[in-house]
Design a protein around this motif. Structure first.
Motif, PDB file in Angstrom:
ATOM      1  N   ILE A 175      10.988  -6.722  -2.674  1.00 27.58           N
ATOM      2  CA  ILE A 175       9.487  -6.369  -2.949  1.00 27.58           C
ATOM      3  C   ILE A 175       9.951  -6.004  -4.335  1.00 27.58           C
ATOM      4  O   ILE A 175      10.710  -5.679  -4.897  1.00 27.58           O
ATOM      5  N   GLU A 176       9.035  -6.538  -5.930  1.00 19.59           N
ATOM      6  CA  GLU A 176       9.001  -6.850  -7.045  1.00 19.59           C
ATOM      7  C   GLU A 176       8.454  -5.994  -7.726  1.00 19.59           C
ATOM      8  O   GLU A 176       6.941  -6.223  -7.129  1.00 19.59           O
ATOM      9  N   PHE A 177       8.309  -5.004  -8.212  1.00 16.66           N
ATOM     10  CA  PHE A 177       7.453  -3.852  -9.356  1.00 16.66           C
ATOM     11  C   PHE A 177       7.671  -4.848 -10.713  1.00 16.66           C
ATOM     12  O   PHE A 177       8.440  -5.852 -10.967  1.00 16.66           O
ATOM     13  N   GLU A 178       7.207  -4.084 -11.422  1.00 16.13           N
ATOM     14  CA  GLU A 178       6.496  -4.489 -12.391  1.00 16.13           C
ATOM     15  C   GLU A 178       7.745  -4.221 -13.599  1.00 16.13           C
ATOM     16  O   GLU A 178       8.170  -4.834 -14.552  1.00 16.13           O
ATOM     17  N   SER A 179       8.300  -2.875 -13.256  1.00 19.06           N
ATOM     18  CA  SER A 179       9.081  -2.380 -14.183  1.00 19.06           C
ATOM     19  C   SER A 179      10.736  -2.211 -13.505  1.00 19.06           C
ATOM     20  O   SER A 179      10.300  -1.553 -12.250  1.00 19.06           O
ATOM     21  N   PRO A 180      11.769  -1.947 -13.877  1.00 21.15           N
ATOM     22  CA  PRO A 180      12.731  -1.704 -13.260  1.00 21.15           C
ATOM     23  C   PRO A 180      13.104  -0.342 -13.231  1.00 21.15           C
ATOM     24  O   PRO A 180      13.137   0.089 -12.271  1.00 21.15           O
ATOM     25  N   GLU A 181      12.387  -0.069 -13.878  1.00 20.51           N
ATOM     26  CA  GLU A 181      12.599   2.067 -14.044  1.00 20.51           C
ATOM     27  C   GLU A 181      12.153   2.610 -13.075  1.00 20.51           C
ATOM     28  O   GLU A 181      12.269   2.751 -12.307  1.00 20.51           O
ATOM     29  N   VAL A 182      10.728   1.430 -12.565  1.00 25.39           N
ATOM     30  CA  VAL A 182      10.203   2.317 -11.192  1.00 25.39           C
ATOM     31  C   VAL A 182      10.703   1.629  -9.848  1.00 25.39           C
ATOM     32  O   VAL A 182      10.964   2.102  -8.875  1.00 25.39           O
ATOM     33  N   ALA A 183      11.371   0.366  -9.866  1.00 29.88           N
ATOM     34  CA  ALA A 183      11.936   0.113  -8.568  1.00 29.88           C
ATOM     35  C   ALA A 183      13.155   0.955  -8.741  1.00 29.88           C
ATOM     36  O   ALA A 183      13.291   1.325  -7.344  1.00 29.88           O
ATOM     37  N   LYS A 184      14.337   1.338  -9.619  1.00 30.77           N
ATOM     38  CA  LYS A 184      15.216   2.448  -9.545  1.00 30.77           C
ATOM     39  C   LYS A 184      14.605   3.822  -8.747  1.00 30.77           C
ATOM     40  O   LYS A 184      15.302   4.447  -7.980  1.00 30.77           O
ATOM     41  N   ILE A 185      13.789   4.162  -9.520  1.00 28.31           N
ATOM     42  CA  ILE A 185      12.991   5.215  -8.720  1.00 28.31           C
ATOM     43  C   ILE A 185      12.921   5.377  -7.371  1.00 28.31           C
ATOM     44  O   ILE A 185      12.395   5.954  -6.557  1.00 28.31           O
ATOM     45  N   VAL A 186      12.187   4.247  -7.146  1.00 32.14           N
ATOM     46  CA  VAL A 186      11.764   3.303  -5.630  1.00 32.14           C
ATOM     47  C   VAL A 186      13.160   4.223  -4.615  1.00 32.14           C
ATOM     48  O   VAL A 186      13.273   4.272  -3.522  1.00 32.14           O
ATOM     49  N   ALA A 187      13.942   3.321  -5.297  1.00 28.26           N
ATOM     50  CA  ALA A 187      15.593   3.133  -4.970  1.00 28.26           C
ATOM     51  C   ALA A 187      15.953   4.287  -4.213  1.00 28.26           C
ATOM     52  O   ALA A 187      16.620   4.737  -3.148  1.00 28.26           O
ATOM     53  N   ALA A 218       0.887  -1.525   0.343  1.00 27.73           N
ATOM     54  CA  ALA A 218      -0.018  -0.031   0.135  1.00 27.73           C
ATOM     55  C   ALA A 218       0.834   1.298   0.130  1.00 27.73           C
ATOM     56  O   ALA A 218       0.857   2.423  -0.466  1.00 27.73           O
ATOM     57  N   TYR A 219       2.066   1.027   0.902  1.00 25.58           N
ATOM     58  CA  TYR A 219       3.034   2.455   0.989  1.00 25.58           C
ATOM     59  C   TYR A 219       3.266   1.928  -0.251  1.00 25.58           C
ATOM     60  O   TYR A 219       3.887   3.969  -1.369  1.00 25.58           O
ATOM     61  N   PHE A 220       4.168   1.245  -1.250  1.00 23.16           N
ATOM     62  CA  PHE A 220       5.276   1.906  -2.061  1.00 23.16           C
ATOM     63  C   PHE A 220       3.705   1.234  -3.398  1.00 23.16           C
ATOM     64  O   PHE A 220       4.636   1.207  -4.721  1.00 23.16           O
ATOM     65  N   GLY A 221       2.895   1.625  -3.390  1.00 19.52           N
ATOM     66  CA  GLY A 221       2.022   0.730  -4.057  1.00 19.52           C
ATOM     67  C   GLY A 221       1.999   2.606  -5.182  1.00 19.52           C
ATOM     68  O   GLY A 221       1.626   2.359  -6.085  1.00 19.52           O
ATOM     69  N   GLN A 222       2.130   3.638  -4.405  1.00 18.51           N
ATOM     70  CA  GLN A 222       1.498   5.025  -5.227  1.00 18.51           C
ATOM     71  C   GLN A 222       2.990   5.201  -5.666  1.00 18.51           C
ATOM     72  O   GLN A 222       2.565   5.897  -6.745  1.00 18.51           O
ATOM     73  N   PHE A 223       4.280   3.808  -6.073  1.00 17.46           N
ATOM     74  CA  PHE A 223       4.948   4.388  -7.166  1.00 17.46           C
ATOM     75  C   PHE A 223       4.233   3.516  -8.263  1.00 17.46           C
ATOM     76  O   PHE A 223       5.164   3.559  -9.690  1.00 17.46           O
ATOM     77  N   GLY A 224       4.268   2.515  -8.111  1.00 22.68           N
ATOM     78  CA  GLY A 224       3.371   1.645  -9.399  1.00 22.68           C
ATOM     79  C   GLY A 224       3.172   0.114  -8.854  1.00 22.68           C
ATOM     80  O   GLY A 224       2.957   0.318  -7.758  1.00 22.68           O
ATOM     81  N   THR A 225       3.142  -0.372  -9.544  1.00 20.22           N
ATOM     82  CA  THR A 225       2.348  -2.222  -9.531  1.00 20.22           C
ATOM     83  C   THR A 225       3.533  -2.859  -8.841  1.00 20.22           C
ATOM     84  O   THR A 225       4.367  -3.223  -9.614  1.00 20.22           O
TER      85      THR A 225
END
Length: 154
Positions: free
Chosen positions: A115-127, A87-94
């Motif tokens: 946590i695994e996101f749909e795309s690596p770009e979103v993961a990089k932004i979250v990190a 819920a918290y990290f869902g604000q960045f992407g799926t």
């Protein structure tokens, strides 16, 4: 047996080796010349290796920050005993998958997860965004996990 070469012989061998090197430089400049002489080699053009992993390590998760708070866009069929960041990290992407480490005996959180996101770009932004983020008096440690270190059962 030691063979002594005269200056004329040395010059002749140098000329031969220079001719070989110059002949190999016909259309392309060589990136690599072997020490023994011989034809030069062109190094292959390699793209810089980028970490294209959609998986994040999240450390120092505070007590009371459970799975439902972290879940967001993750399916509701998640086990109730798991801590969910979605819920918290869902604000960045799926959020595709998540796994929170728990003590086997007590079931309490070990304060880290993946946590695994749909795309690596979103993961990089979250990190980049969430690393050293102050949450409930804890600094979150967030980093992208390289693909070769991602466990298949995340």
């Amino acid at each position: 047996m030691i063979v002594v070469m005269g200056t004329k012989a040395k010059k002749a061998t140098l000329k031969k080796s220079l001719k070989r090197v110059n002949a190999s430089k016909s259309s392309e400049a060589a990136d690599f010349l072997p020490l023994e002489g011989g034809p030069g080699r062109k190094l292959p053009n390699l793209k810089p290796l980028e970490n294209a992993s959609p998986v994040l390590y999240i450390g120092r998760i505070p007590h009371g920050f459970y799975e439902k708070e972290m879940e967001g866009s993750l399916k509701e069929s998640i086990y109730a005993y798991l801590l969910v960041f979605a819920a918290y990290f869902g604000q960045f992407g799926t959020v595709k998958r998540l796994r929170i480490a728990r003590n086997k005996k007590t079931g309490k959180s070990r304060h880290f997860g993946y946590i695994e996101f749909e795309s690596p770009e979103v993961a990089k932004i979250v990190a980049d965004t969430m690393h050293n983020y102050l949450l409930f008096e804890h600094l979150l440690q967030v980093s992208v996990v390289p693909l070769e270190n991602v466990h298949p059962r995340l």
